[in-house]
Design an enzyme around this catalytic site. Sequence first.
Site, PDB file in Angstrom:
ATOM      1  N   THR A 110       0.816  -1.226   0.000  1.00  0.00           N
ATOM      2  CA  THR A 110       0.000   0.000   0.000  1.00  0.00           C
ATOM      3  C   THR A 110       0.842   1.264   0.000  1.00  0.00           C
ATOM      4  OG1 THR A 110      -1.741  -1.113   1.213  1.00  0.00           O
ATOM      5  CG2 THR A 110      -1.755   1.260   1.326  1.00  0.00           C
ATOM      6  N   SER A 145       1.495  -7.653  -1.117  1.00  0.00           N
ATOM      7  CA  SER A 145       2.173  -8.706  -0.355  1.00  0.00           C
ATOM      8  C   SER A 145       1.387 -10.008  -0.274  1.00  0.00           C
ATOM      9  CB  SER A 145       2.570  -8.212   1.029  1.00  0.00           C
ATOM     10  OG  SER A 145       1.470  -8.191   1.890  1.00  0.00           O
ATOM     11  N   THR A 149       2.481 -10.144  14.570  1.00  0.00           N
ATOM     12  CA  THR A 149       1.344 -10.642  13.800  1.00  0.00           C
ATOM     13  C   THR A 149       0.466  -9.444  13.425  1.00  0.00           C
ATOM     14  OG1 THR A 149      -0.345 -12.357  13.807  1.00  0.00           O
ATOM     15  CG2 THR A 149      -0.153 -11.147  15.839  1.00  0.00           C
ATOM     16  N   THR A 171      -0.596 -22.379  19.467  1.00  0.00           N
ATOM     17  CA  THR A 171      -1.938 -22.055  19.951  1.00  0.00           C
ATOM     18  C   THR A 171      -2.651 -21.101  18.994  1.00  0.00           C
ATOM     19  OG1 THR A 171      -3.243 -21.023  21.708  1.00  0.00           O
ATOM     20  CG2 THR A 171      -0.974 -20.250  21.475  1.00  0.00           C
ATOM     21  N   GLN A 172      -3.972 -21.273  18.875  1.00  0.00           N
ATOM     22  CA  GLN A 172      -4.721 -20.321  18.049  1.00  0.00           C
ATOM     23  C   GLN A 172      -5.069 -19.058  18.845  1.00  0.00           C
ATOM     24  OE1 GLN A 172      -9.019 -21.952  17.522  1.00  0.00           O
ATOM     25  NE2 GLN A 172      -7.700 -23.654  16.946  1.00  0.00           N
ATOM     26  N   CYS A 173      -4.703 -19.006  20.121  1.00  0.00           N
ATOM     27  CA  CYS A 173      -4.891 -17.770  20.894  1.00  0.00           C
ATOM     28  C   CYS A 173      -3.893 -16.725  20.406  1.00  0.00           C
ATOM     29  CB  CYS A 173      -4.611 -18.005  22.377  1.00  0.00           C
ATOM     30  SG  CYS A 173      -5.793 -19.071  23.171  1.00  0.00           S
TER      31      CYS A 173
END
Length: 345
Positions: free
Chosen positions: A15, A60, A167, A278-280
């Site tokens: 961007t 990206s 993240t 972990t998905q946390c």
Amino acid sequence: MANIPHILLIYTGGTIGMVKDYKTGALRTFNFNELLKHIPEINQLNCSIESVSFKKPIDSSNMNPENWVKLAEIIEVNYNKFDGFVVLHGSDTMSYTSSAISFMFENLSKPIIFTGSQLPIGHLRTDAKENLITAIEIASLKENGKPIVSEVCLYFEYKLYRANRTTKINAEHFEAFTSPNFPPLGESGVHLKFSKQLLIQPKSNEKLKVRKELNNNIVILKIFPGITKTVVENIFSIKGLKSIIIETYGSGNAPTEKWFIQLLTKAIENGLYIVNVTQCIGGSVILGQYETSECLKKIGIISGNDITTESALAKLMYLLGEKIPKSKFKSVFETALRGEMSLNH
Ligand code: ASP
């Protein structure tokens, strides 16, 4: 002039350098030289800047391991000529690319700072200028003749993060990234402040190694209530698959149903490396804390500890490419190689 830092600015796309296509209304990449015209301020920085752009800058979402190698090679061939590197990259996959670059560069002793923006540089309310100017400044800062930062970082919205800890958490806010399990390495306010005790110190005398063998025969499987045997069975039997990242619940918990554990056991016996993350958004896998992760521990699943999925993926591609012997793979993965995971779990 001779003593001012030399910075290489590498534009991959994203961007930050996009313009609106007035026919379709969509944002598309444009010429890098145009981008620099929008920020005459960078000429005031106390460093000399050269720039290089991907021949065809990309959104990206189109990043892949071949492009990571291309980027690594740009840095590698220019490594001795420059004091620091700033990579302009779309935010969507910036955490993946910057994590990969952190594993690909062993014994790094110079800063590689990734940045981008949520709004294009030509936009009146753009976040691009601050991100870019401060990223360049960080890449050029030295103390006693040595760079203050000598690792791969991501700078976004006033915060400097260890790249392989980040993240993307927001598609709307300027504060698009977080580093859930590790504090920021620095913050930009009236002054630029670093948490120096957190910064990785380069190993003196160790020669830079750039690892470019990446193996992407990997799958990410997010566990969800109701996941079926057919789905898991089919994923585990993909031809050529080398590794599976399982995104589990909480501190690494998964269903204890017999078919599930049996499929995992068989996959591990057949040589697949299975990594538990972990998905946390924050926290860590602690195998054996609950009954629901005890059997995972017993069958030899690899603990991702508090690594992000992005970083786990990059680390796996790198380690699979390094052809680590089977007997050592688990312990190598469970070791922090570039500060990507915490110790003691
Ligand atoms: N879609 C864009 C990209 O990742 C978003 C951004 O640059 O922030 O390339």
